[in-house]
Design an enzyme around this catalytic site. Structure first.
Site, PDB file in Angstrom:
ATOM      1  N   GLU A  29       0.872  -1.155   0.000  1.00 44.66           N
ATOM      2  CA  GLU A  29       0.000   0.000   0.000  1.00 44.66           C
ATOM      3  C   GLU A  29       0.922   1.221   0.000  1.00 44.66           C
ATOM      4  O   GLU A  29       1.786   1.333   0.867  1.00 44.66           O
ATOM      5  CB  GLU A  29      -0.859  -0.018   1.271  1.00 44.66           C
ATOM      6  N   ARG A 257       4.850 -12.918   9.920  1.00 41.72           N
ATOM      7  CA  ARG A 257       5.510 -11.658   9.627  1.00 41.72           C
ATOM      8  C   ARG A 257       6.861 -11.614  10.332  1.00 41.72           C
ATOM      9  O   ARG A 257       7.097 -12.325  11.311  1.00 41.72           O
ATOM     10  CB  ARG A 257       4.659 -10.461  10.050  1.00 41.72           C
ATOM     11  N   LYS A 267       4.487   0.566   9.801  1.00 42.63           N
ATOM     12  CA  LYS A 267       4.587   1.756   8.956  1.00 42.63           C
ATOM     13  C   LYS A 267       4.046   2.983   9.679  1.00 42.63           C
ATOM     14  O   LYS A 267       4.581   4.076   9.535  1.00 42.63           O
ATOM     15  CB  LYS A 267       3.780   1.543   7.670  1.00 42.63           C
TER      16      LYS A 267
HETATM   17  P1  ATP Z   1      -0.216  -1.534   6.887  1.00 37.32           P
HETATM   18  O1  ATP Z   1      -0.342  -1.649   8.359  1.00 37.32           O
HETATM   19  O2  ATP Z   1      -0.066  -0.137   6.396  1.00 37.32           O
HETATM   20  O3  ATP Z   1      -1.115  -2.415   6.072  1.00 37.32           O
HETATM   21  P2  ATP Z   1       1.777  -3.351   6.029  1.00 37.32           P
HETATM   22  O4  ATP Z   1       3.116  -3.425   6.674  1.00 37.32           O
HETATM   23  O5  ATP Z   1       0.863  -4.507   6.016  1.00 37.32           O
HETATM   24  O6  ATP Z   1       1.210  -2.093   6.693  1.00 37.32           O
HETATM   25  P3  ATP Z   1       1.583  -3.280   3.137  1.00 37.32           P
HETATM   26  O7  ATP Z   1       2.007  -2.201   2.235  1.00 37.32           O
HETATM   27  O8  ATP Z   1       0.172  -3.698   3.140  1.00 37.32           O
HETATM   28  O9  ATP Z   1       1.998  -2.810   4.584  1.00 37.32           O
HETATM   29  O10 ATP Z   1       2.535  -4.530   2.948  1.00 37.32           O
HETATM   30  C1  ATP Z   1       2.892  -5.068   1.697  1.00 37.32           C
HETATM   31  C2  ATP Z   1       3.199  -6.515   1.857  1.00 37.32           C
HETATM   32  O11 ATP Z   1       4.273  -6.701   2.774  1.00 37.32           O
HETATM   33  C3  ATP Z   1       2.022  -7.266   2.413  1.00 37.32           C
HETATM   34  O12 ATP Z   1       1.836  -8.444   1.646  1.00 37.32           O
HETATM   35  C4  ATP Z   1       2.411  -7.579   3.814  1.00 37.32           C
HETATM   36  O13 ATP Z   1       1.867  -8.796   4.244  1.00 37.32           O
HETATM   37  C5  ATP Z   1       3.932  -7.655   3.754  1.00 37.32           C
HETATM   38  N1  ATP Z   1       4.517  -7.295   5.042  1.00 37.32           N
HETATM   39  C6  ATP Z   1       4.334  -6.164   5.729  1.00 37.32           C
HETATM   40  N2  ATP Z   1       4.991  -6.185   6.894  1.00 37.32           N
HETATM   41  C7  ATP Z   1       5.628  -7.383   6.966  1.00 37.32           C
HETATM   42  C8  ATP Z   1       6.472  -8.017   7.928  1.00 37.32           C
HETATM   43  N3  ATP Z   1       6.798  -7.420   9.063  1.00 37.32           N
HETATM   44  N4  ATP Z   1       6.947  -9.243   7.639  1.00 37.32           N
HETATM   45  C9  ATP Z   1       6.624  -9.844   6.484  1.00 37.32           C
HETATM   46  N5  ATP Z   1       5.832  -9.313   5.543  1.00 37.32           N
HETATM   47  C10 ATP Z   1       5.327  -8.094   5.764  1.00 37.32           C
HETATM   48 MG    MG Z   2      -1.151  -4.309   4.798  1.00 33.51          MG
END
Ligand code: ATP
Ligand code: MG
Length: 548
Positions: A29, A257, A267
């Site tokens: 996102e 994660r 984020k």
């Molecule tokens: P938000 O809380 O803004 O949704 P997010 O960290 O999930 O934050 P995204 O931009 O939706 O952000 O993440 C993009 C991809 O990265 C998603 O598929 C998410 O599952 C993965 N991702 C995000 N944080 C992690 C993490 N700590 N470990 C592994 N994968 C992650």
């Molecule tokens: Mg997300």
């Protein structure tokens, strides 16, 4: 590549599914910069695609217009490229699918599986029930298909105020899974979208948009983090309800994660650090963002190696940040040239030296490249490398004692010069001219070797020393009040470090090992008149120690 997701892919292929090949996606996102957690997801998704001769799409999941920005779209692409992955021409925006998503919502309504609800957000929440109590049906739930189609079209046309109506999936208000209790799938919000402008007044919800985006792109395996496990039934319900073939439609697979000690991987919190100026920006070298780590001097190879080593698990766990540092250190040990720099200088006058001698110095223990370092009557050593009243085991310089200067001679300390306040300001030493390192005469053995720079030739440098932004508790968890728990010493600037002249024309991004001090990288703030270095990591490897 062996992990449980690859095993699932193997099983699917054996079962005759996905005959057109494997397609994964990385769906950020664009509401912030990528961090180390995203790196794991990038490595996993592109890695699975590469391993299976498939492709991986980069998809900006930009269905939430309020927090998104083009700045993030650009930085995300830069970071993925830097990490070493290539989406080719497969860059997509979820917002490009807005009309398709709208059509799917109409189709769902036509099938009697969605309805327009007049309840307010609070009412919907109150009607939803709890984990132990079933939800309550909305009075609007049994509107006719015609009425729903009409109202939904009018939502799109702007006839209602923001929040006045929503479109909901019609599933089961008594489902034990709250995500299945008629989730909202479209809402009205008059917000300008960074990609579609003011074209849309209604926006799809994430849970509705994501499976359809996957299906539209022909994704086969939609890999996401564990918190989406409870959302999978809706993912499947939606694709089922719209008639997607189970042998080719995407399936969602969840993995743990990445969480790291001493490291914020939210984020929202990272954005707060930037907006409240606790750090110098998204690319502050203390930030766990890819741009921060890049500036800090972490290498893409080290980050990929780290992501490979931590593997892919089905339950959440906390990884020691020392392991990431270990990977960085291992890469830099192999690749960074060695130079000498002094961070806290103490002047040494070598009373039996005149003129300048250029001494041979290897750039790296396992490579043949070398340089000559100037050696002169006045040099600087590290203040810590001299002790006036030294304990027995102190093998560096002390009054009357000897130590070797790296690449040079053994010196003896004959006199300690102090100022009126009693501070040591200068040492007078003599070299043993027969003791030149690598010289013709037999090398005398001596316990200590220290680094130094020529006073006449050394360059001034600013050196930035970093520590963790946050320290963690005994179990490695971040403190609740993370702003209050910020480490006040996470950045220490050494204004007047001295460094050997060989680095004069160095470029931003170049890595060095400063002998005995650690790994450093030239910062982008550097100019030929004002060199700036960041400390990447120290030499001591706490991860390796843990394992031994
Ligand atoms: P938000 O809380 O803004 O949704 P997010 O960290 O999930 O934050 P995204 O931009 O939706 O952000 O993440 C993009 C991809 O990265 C998603 O598929 C998410 O599952 C993965 N991702 C995000 N944080 C992690 C993490 N700590 N470990 C592994 N994968 C992650
Ligand atoms: Mg997300």
């Amino acid at each position: 590549m062996t992990n449980f997701i690859q095993q699932e892919i193997d099983n699917d292929l054996k079962a005759g599914k996905y005959v057109n090949g494997i397609v994964t996606r990385f769906p950020p996102e664009p509401n912030g910069y990528l961090h180390i957690g995203h790196a794991k997801s990038v490595c996993l998704n592109f890695g699975l695609a590469n391993f299976n001769n498939g492709v991986c799409n980069l998809r900006f999941d930009d269905t939430n217009p309020t927090k998104e920005d083009v700045e993030y779209v650009d930085s995300i692409q830069e970071d993925i490229k830097w990490l070493g992955f290539d989406w080719g021409d497969r860059k997509f925006f979820a917002s490009d699918y807005f009309s398709k998503l709208y059509d799917y919502a109409v189709e769902l309504t036509r099938r009697g599986l969605a309805y327009v609800d007049d309840l307010s957000a609070e009412e919907i929440k109150a009607y939803r029930g709890t984990l132990t109590e079933p939800g309550k049906e909305s009075p609007c739930r049994n509107r006719s298909v015609e009425e729903n189609l009409n109202l939904f079209a009018r939502m799109k046309a702007g006839e209602f105020a923001d929040g006045e109506k929503v479109l909901r999936a019609k599933i089961d208000m008594a489902s034990p899974n709250i995500n299945m209790r008629d989730p909202v799938i479209y809402r009205i919000t008059r917000t300008t979208h960074h990609h579609t402008g003011d074209e849309w007044l209604i926006y799809p919800m994430y849970d509705f948009a994501h499976p359809l985006e996957d299906a539209i792109e022909g994704i086969t395996h939609s890999v996401c983090t564990l918190e989406f496990e409870d959302h999978r039934p809706f993912y499947d319900w939606l694709l089922d309800s719209l008639g997607f073939d189970v042998n080719s439609r995407p399936r969602q697979i969840e993995f743990a994660r990445l969480d790291l000690t001493n490291t914020i991987t939210s984020k929202r919190k990272l954005r707060q650090l930037v907006e409240e100026k606790h750090v110098r920006g998204w690319d502050d070298p203390r930030m766990p963002t890819l741009s921060g780590m890049r500036r800090r001097g972490f290498t893409p190879a080290a980050i990929r190696d780290f992501c490979e080593r931590i593997g892919v698990a089905k339950s959440n766990s906390l990884v020691d940040v020392a392991m990431l540092e270990h990977c960085v250190r291992e890469d830099l040990n192999k690749n960074a040239d060695r130079v000498m720099a002094v961070l806290n200088p103490l002047k040494v006058v070598l009373t039996n030296v005149t003129g300048t001698e250029y001494l041979y110095a290897e750039n790296h223990p396992s490579r043949s490249a070398s340089r000559y370092v100037p050696f002169t009557r006045e040099i600087f050593i590290e203040r810590d490398d001299f002790m006036e009243e030294a304990p027995k085991k102190f093998f560096r310089l002390k009054p009357g004692g000897e130590v070797r200067l790296k690449y040079a001679y053994i010196i003896k300390c004959n006199e300690v010069v102090k100022d009126a306040a009693g501070n040591v300001i200068e040492l007078h030493c003599t070299i043993d001219p027969t003791s030149k390192q690598g010289g013709e005469t037999a090398n005398r053995k001596i316990k200590g070797t220290i680094h130094w720079v020529s006073a006449e030739h050394a360059l001034k440098a600013e050196v930035r020393l970093y520590d963790y932004l946050l320290t963690t508790d005994e179990r490695g968890n971040l403190p609740e009040d993370f702003i209050g728990a910020l480490n006040p010493n996470s950045l220490i600037v050494v204004e007047n470090a001295l460094i050997e002249p060989s680095v004069r024309w160095t470029a931003a991004g170049t890595h060095y090992q400063f002998l005995r001090l650690g790994y450093f990288v030239v910062d982008k703030d550097t100019t030929p008149e004002h060199l700036v270095f960041n400390r990447v990591v120290g030499l001591k490897d706490s991860w390796a120690k843990v394992r031994d």
